[in-house]
Design a protein around this motif. Sequence first.
Motif: not given
Length: 154
Positions: A37-46, A74-79, A81-94
């Motif tokens: 178990l790794f506890y973090t007190d950080k609040t920003k995804s970066e 989640f990280f807030k990433l530029k979509n 697939a910009s043609d689907d109407g969502d400018e931002i996607v939420y992701s754990d990928n980073p």
Amino acid sequence: MKAIITNKAKLQKKFMDEFSEIESKLAEYCNVFNGKLFYTDKTKSEEIKKVFDGAEKENANSFLIVGGNDVIPFFKLKNPASDDGDEIVYSDNPYASKDNDYFIPERSLGRIPDGNNANFLISVLENLINFKKDRRKGKLGCTASEWIKASKEV
């Protein structure tokens, strides 16, 4: 080793009355799944991403986030697939990527959401623990309902 990553202070604040039971289940999960178990007190995804790097230096080969967006954001990433109407996607990928190319993650990563409900989180942890203890059942995978057919094929 599996690295289980969460924010203790945020879980405690969110689930005051049930936190000791959640922490007990996390300890049991670590025991059953050879985790730490790794506890973090950080609040920003970066900043939280650095916890993944540190866990990897301690020989973690898979990673599990515990909690929703308000616990480990989640990280807030530029979509892309910009043609689907969502400018931002939420992701754990980073979190799963060792560099800035989050389209090709190098780490095995999952997340157990808390559903804003302590009993839900506890029951998910209990179910995973019990499933792992009963090896006769085989492998386990979780997916969104939209992906059930594709997941069964895998």
